[in-house]
Design a protein around this motif. Structure first.
Motif, PDB file in Angstrom:
ATOM      1  N   MET B   1       0.847  -1.203   0.000  1.00 37.55           N
ATOM      2  CA  MET B   1       0.000   0.000   0.000  1.00 37.55           C
ATOM      3  C   MET B   1       0.882   1.252   0.000  1.00 37.55           C
ATOM      4  N   GLN B   2       0.629   2.115  -0.901  1.00 42.70           N
ATOM      5  CA  GLN B   2       1.455   3.314  -1.049  1.00 42.70           C
ATOM      6  C   GLN B   2       0.720   4.550  -0.544  1.00 42.70           C
ATOM      7  N   ALA B   3      -0.263   4.319   0.346  1.00 44.78           N
ATOM      8  CA  ALA B   3      -1.134   5.410   0.776  1.00 44.78           C
ATOM      9  C   ALA B   3      -0.357   6.619   1.293  1.00 44.78           C
ATOM     10  N   ALA B   4       0.772   6.348   1.976  1.00 43.55           N
ATOM     11  CA  ALA B   4       1.487   7.455   2.595  1.00 43.55           C
ATOM     12  C   ALA B   4       2.000   8.442   1.552  1.00 43.55           C
ATOM     13  N   ARG B   5       2.103   7.979   0.347  1.00 45.16           N
ATOM     14  CA  ARG B   5       2.598   8.877  -0.692  1.00 45.16           C
ATOM     15  C   ARG B   5       1.459   9.589  -1.420  1.00 45.16           C
ATOM     16  N   ARG B   6       0.219   9.163  -1.132  1.00 43.91           N
ATOM     17  CA  ARG B   6      -0.914   9.761  -1.842  1.00 43.91           C
ATOM     18  C   ARG B   6      -1.360  11.059  -1.188  1.00 43.91           C
ATOM     19  N   THR B   7      -2.097  11.827  -1.945  1.00 45.23           N
ATOM     20  CA  THR B   7      -2.695  13.030  -1.381  1.00 45.23           C
ATOM     21  C   THR B   7      -3.949  12.614  -0.619  1.00 45.23           C
ATOM     22  N   ILE B   8      -4.175  13.279   0.483  1.00 43.95           N
ATOM     23  CA  ILE B   8      -5.366  12.968   1.266  1.00 43.95           C
ATOM     24  C   ILE B   8      -6.538  13.758   0.681  1.00 43.95           C
ATOM     25  N   PRO B   9      -7.637  13.086   0.333  1.00 46.01           N
ATOM     26  CA  PRO B   9      -8.753  13.790  -0.298  1.00 46.01           C
ATOM     27  C   PRO B   9      -9.332  14.870   0.624  1.00 46.01           C
ATOM     28  N   GLN B  10      -9.583  16.014   0.066  1.00 45.02           N
ATOM     29  CA  GLN B  10     -10.130  17.131   0.843  1.00 45.02           C
ATOM     30  C   GLN B  10     -11.480  16.757   1.467  1.00 45.02           C
ATOM     31  N   ILE B  13     -10.941  15.225   4.781  1.00 44.50           N
ATOM     32  CA  ILE B  13     -10.558  16.226   5.790  1.00 44.50           C
ATOM     33  C   ILE B  13     -11.781  17.013   6.262  1.00 44.50           C
ATOM     34  N   GLU B  14     -12.604  17.398   5.338  1.00 43.93           N
ATOM     35  CA  GLU B  14     -13.807  18.164   5.713  1.00 43.93           C
ATOM     36  C   GLU B  14     -14.766  17.303   6.531  1.00 43.93           C
ATOM     37  N   ALA B  15     -14.886  16.048   6.152  1.00 48.58           N
ATOM     38  CA  ALA B  15     -15.797  15.156   6.881  1.00 48.58           C
ATOM     39  C   ALA B  15     -15.330  14.974   8.326  1.00 48.58           C
ATOM     40  N   ILE B  16     -14.019  14.804   8.501  1.00 47.12           N
ATOM     41  CA  ILE B  16     -13.481  14.641   9.859  1.00 47.12           C
ATOM     42  C   ILE B  16     -13.705  15.912  10.672  1.00 47.12           C
ATOM     43  N   LYS B  17     -13.412  17.060  10.067  1.00 50.60           N
ATOM     44  CA  LYS B  17     -13.613  18.329  10.778  1.00 50.60           C
ATOM     45  C   LYS B  17     -15.066  18.463  11.201  1.00 50.60           C
ATOM     46  N   GLY B  18     -15.960  18.083  10.311  1.00 43.98           N
ATOM     47  CA  GLY B  18     -17.388  18.183  10.610  1.00 43.98           C
ATOM     48  C   GLY B  18     -17.790  17.333  11.803  1.00 43.98           C
ATOM     49  N   ILE B  19     -17.213  16.146  11.898  1.00 36.27           N
ATOM     50  CA  ILE B  19     -17.578  15.234  12.998  1.00 36.27           C
ATOM     51  C   ILE B  19     -16.992  15.705  14.332  1.00 36.27           C
ATOM     52  N   LEU B  20     -15.736  16.156  14.289  1.00 34.91           N
ATOM     53  CA  LEU B  20     -15.037  16.421  15.557  1.00 34.91           C
ATOM     54  C   LEU B  20     -15.269  17.829  16.104  1.00 34.91           C
ATOM     55  N   GLY B  21     -15.687  18.752  15.274  1.00 37.16           N
ATOM     56  CA  GLY B  21     -15.882  20.121  15.752  1.00 37.16           C
ATOM     57  C   GLY B  21     -14.552  20.846  15.905  1.00 37.16           C
ATOM     58  N   ALA B  22     -14.621  22.118  16.221  1.00 37.55           N
ATOM     59  CA  ALA B  22     -13.448  23.001  16.189  1.00 37.55           C
ATOM     60  C   ALA B  22     -12.315  22.546  17.113  1.00 37.55           C
ATOM     61  N   LYS B  23     -12.680  21.983  18.273  1.00 39.99           N
ATOM     62  CA  LYS B  23     -11.630  21.564  19.214  1.00 39.99           C
ATOM     63  C   LYS B  23     -10.961  20.254  18.798  1.00 39.99           C
ATOM     64  N   GLY B  24     -11.550  19.603  17.826  1.00 41.35           N
ATOM     65  CA  GLY B  24     -11.144  18.246  17.500  1.00 41.35           C
ATOM     66  C   GLY B  24     -10.067  18.129  16.442  1.00 41.35           C
ATOM     67  N   TRP B  25      -9.556  19.241  15.959  1.00 46.60           N
ATOM     68  CA  TRP B  25      -8.521  19.126  14.938  1.00 46.60           C
ATOM     69  C   TRP B  25      -7.603  20.344  14.933  1.00 46.60           C
ATOM     70  N   ILE B  26      -6.404  20.143  14.382  1.00 42.19           N
ATOM     71  CA  ILE B  26      -5.442  21.223  14.187  1.00 42.19           C
ATOM     72  C   ILE B  26      -4.936  21.114  12.758  1.00 42.19           C
ATOM     73  N   ALA B  27      -4.896  22.238  12.061  1.00 42.45           N
ATOM     74  CA  ALA B  27      -4.330  22.225  10.708  1.00 42.45           C
ATOM     75  C   ALA B  27      -3.280  23.316  10.548  1.00 42.45           C
ATOM     76  N   ASP B  28      -3.124  24.101  11.597  1.00 42.09           N
ATOM     77  CA  ASP B  28      -2.136  25.183  11.563  1.00 42.09           C
ATOM     78  C   ASP B  28      -0.719  24.605  11.655  1.00 42.09           C
TER      79      ASP B  28
END
Lengths: 482, 482
Positions: B1-10, B13-28
């Protein structure tokens, strides 16, 4: 796989005989009989051949041949399983592989505090070999005079010292295992720390011979106890017994090696049926505790600590009376009150047995509720709940009402299993604390184990033994479809 | 599996942010930076998103989403791995999942001697919570102020109390784990004995996050020590140190909690670089031992036992001198001599490190032979072999020759690894006693692990994480092909 119902090809039998030589097999029905029947008399299996390899290489050769012909193997140690785990199915399609000839102690190292043994070593011989070099192998249980270490490890045996030293699993540093394709996993390491990947030995420990055949092990030894103190106490309630346990662990912590519970009714069975026993107390109590403290130091003053602890417990009304052994003979006599209970129980007729565990602090709730429920189902049933309360492990045994018909009572086994196991499940406990699943409890396991766990277990079985070659119909399989 | 070299689909990322809420992720990038770099500065990973779930259900939701999009996850606790186990690959194709927000102690039960904790609890907080109810959680190691229990369990952490209480693995009764398909295994049982099938928790303990994400655990507690005795001894040889260890275990058995070895050269580094340290002895010795005895009893008379034991050891010429701590402050000062060694080592320039173990009784042979071989390769190299000799675990560190060029010396890392690890392998030891494999030692593992073991490990990985979703490129994978 329906292999257990198939006939075993004669060519396989001849090939095995050829490899192992005359000492390596038994085909005489009379000689095979004791190895084909389980200890409790619940199962009487069939097999055309008992093989008795003398080395790991021979075990591997037998496994390779059986794998080739798709003939399953039942591994057997001392054949002391209480759940039918070590005998073949009555359909006769399995080879019984006894490890008993592989009974050599390979190395004892008192500096390392380790011993390397073959799987067929009798537990008592291992204890003795440790003793000789001034060390302790702490695994100790009723069958120690005949059970073999390979079986102890395959069933993760418990016994009386678990509170201090853990179960069999906790006493192992390394294993040698024959895999289902006949390869040998050489994992006989004597390392206290090794973080180089998955701890493979854990897969085979407690797997009841369904994932591989353990052929040798490196065991942990401990300093030999030099001071042992034994006390028998009448406790004022079950809750008091639990408080006494926590208190005693805290005050003597590193020293508490046994904490056994016994009910009045069981004590009375013993007094009635076991010659030479007597009640040390003038007044009777509902519950008793036998506790033992050990120290590897000869100057640890355990006696004083125990006396002080029990004096406090008397003041706090946890204990109503207590007697301390004044000699080795007296300690033995106190242990006899506890250890002869199963024998005394037999004299009182039929007994429906449960080997369950709950979190230690839930023991009183479990015993109170279970007692109420079984008495509701049969008012005169006699509840004999005893055992390793220090580990939350209760042998919740039910003796038939006085004068009842034994076989009619034993026919109720399933109904009472359901009552007791349902409660154990409610309390997040285990329906088999130390005896394992074997064949006897396969259906109970399927009923209570959560589906994710069952599925993970099946996937692991499939990964390590894809052809279901090792001990089919035990532990995770349907006992009716071996 | 070469997943680590792939781009992560946006969309993921949006789906995860939606589930976890503002405190649940960092992208800075600035906030993410410390979580993407490992403690030793060997790796600097990339990731578009650090997720910080607040519950097991949120962890499961993230895993389900990532599984759907075939995007791998690197689980992270306190990020104190010494082998690059807890940071993502620099290719940037992985989500970093921090457990740090799940830092609640869920239950403490002094009667059960258990504590139930979420994976993100800091080890020191757990020790403290045990202390409050007069109990001990014995896991103790340098990083305890910031490492988290989920990481400790996933790496089967060791530390200074292993000789008495075992590694992290030995301190666990139950686990809750999120599996690679996003299901939760509810194994949070508080049972001392449970023989109902394969012990699934053992698979996840020490698996370095490659088989599942540990989200909570039931831990074992112990009686709190009331008497602690600490001694620092000059021993007459390595062999004498080992004899002293076995003798002290036997004489004080249940009480020996630490037995640490230290060479003169390391001691001199400490005396030279660590302010306020001094040599307690008038004469220098080649080897020193720091030992500690603990008892949960306040009346155990450990002091006397230790004095008696050391007096005998002096007579038997195992020890040439010894000092016993007279106060807590003195005990701390003695421990400081041992614990500041890695810091002092740094002041002496480059150090090539090995975290290895051999059977306890093979420690002298290992140190003598390894020393001879590395000195043959570089005559002025300074061998600083120290550590948990009670567990056979030696930190066989090599300091650069005085005045040598640091980076030129460190460029020899691979050559000296080969010399030391080859010897460890000859002695049936482990190339990673307590730090694990992570990314740093993947190739070493492939070199030394026997092929049967490697294959079993790969089959288990394939069974539990068929899409290589969890921590790819760590432990069993090729580090160059995550």
């Amino acid at each position: 796989m329906q292999a257990a119902r198939r006939t075993i090809p004669q060519i396989l039998i001849e090939a095995i005989k050829g490899i192992l030589g005359a000492k390596g097999w038994i085909a005489d029905p009379e000689q095979m009989a004791p190895l084909l029947a389980d200890q409790r008399g619940l199962y009487r299996g069939k097999s055309p051949l008992v093989v008795r390899p003398a080395s790991t290489a021979e075990v591997a050769a037998v496994v390779r041949l059986c794998a080739h012909y798709h003939v399953p193997i039942v591994p057997q140690g001392g054949n002391t399983s209480l759940v039918g785990g070590s005998v073949p199915h009555e359909a006769g399609g399995e080879i019984l592989l006894s490890l008993s000839r592989m009974n050599h102690i390979l190395a004892v190292d008192p500096i390392d505090y380790t011993m390397t043994v073959q799987a067929g070593c009798v537990l008592a011989d291992i204890q003795q070999a440790a003793q000789v070099v001034d060390r302790l192998f702490p695994l100790s249980l009723g069958a120690e005079g005949s059970c073999e270490i390979g079986g102890n490890l395959s069933t993760n045996a418990g016994g009386v010292n678990v509170i201090r030293y853990g179960c069999a699993r906790d006493l192992v540093l390394g294993l040698e295992v024959v895999l289902s394709d006949g390869r040998i996993w050489h994992g006989l390491k004597a390392l206290r720390k090794d973080n180089t990947g998955y701890d493979l030995k854990q897969l085979f420990l407690g797997a009841e011979g369904t994932l591989g055949i353990i052929t040798a092990a490196v065991l942990k030894l401990f300093p030999k106890p030099r001071e042992i103190q034994t006390a028998f106490c009448a406790v004022t309630s079950l809750e008091a017994a639990l408080t006494l346990l926590a208190k005693t662990r805290a005050a003597t912590g590193d020293a508490l090696t046994a904490f056994e519970l016994m009910p009045r009714v069981g004590f009375e069975f013993v007094l009635k049926h076991i010659p030479g026993t007597s009640d040390p107390f003038a007044q009777s109590a509902e519950w008793y505790v036998l506790m033992e403290l050990c120290s590897a130091r000869s100057d640890a003053g355990l006696r004083q600590t125990l006396e002080h602890n029990l004096a406090e417990a008397l003041e706090e009304a946890l204990v109503s009376n207590a007697v301390l052994a004044e000699s080795v003979a007296q300690a033995r006599a106190l242990w006899r009150l506890r250890e002869s209970l199963p024998e005394a129980e037999k004299q009182e007729g039929g007994s429906i047995k449960h080997d369950v565990s709950v979190p230690v602090s839930s023991v009183p709730e479990f015993i109170h509720t279970a007692t109420a429920r079984v008495k509701k189902a049969m008012p005169n049933i006699r509840v004999v709940a005893f055992g390793h309360v220090g580990d939350g492990n209760i042998h919740f045994n039910l003796s038939q009402p006085e004068g009842a018909d034994k076989s009619a009572f034993l026919a109720e086994w399933g109904r009472f299993n359901r009552i007791v196991h349902d409660l154990v499940h409610e309390l997040n406990g285990s329906i088999s604390a130390e005896h394992g699943i074997g064949r006897l409890k396969c259906n109970e396991l399927k009923r209570y184990k959560n589906p994710v766990e069952l599925e993970l277990m099946r996937r692991i079985k499939k990964t390590l033994d894809p052809d279901n070659l090792f001990n089919p119909g035990k532990l995770i399989a349907d006992p009716e479809k071996p």
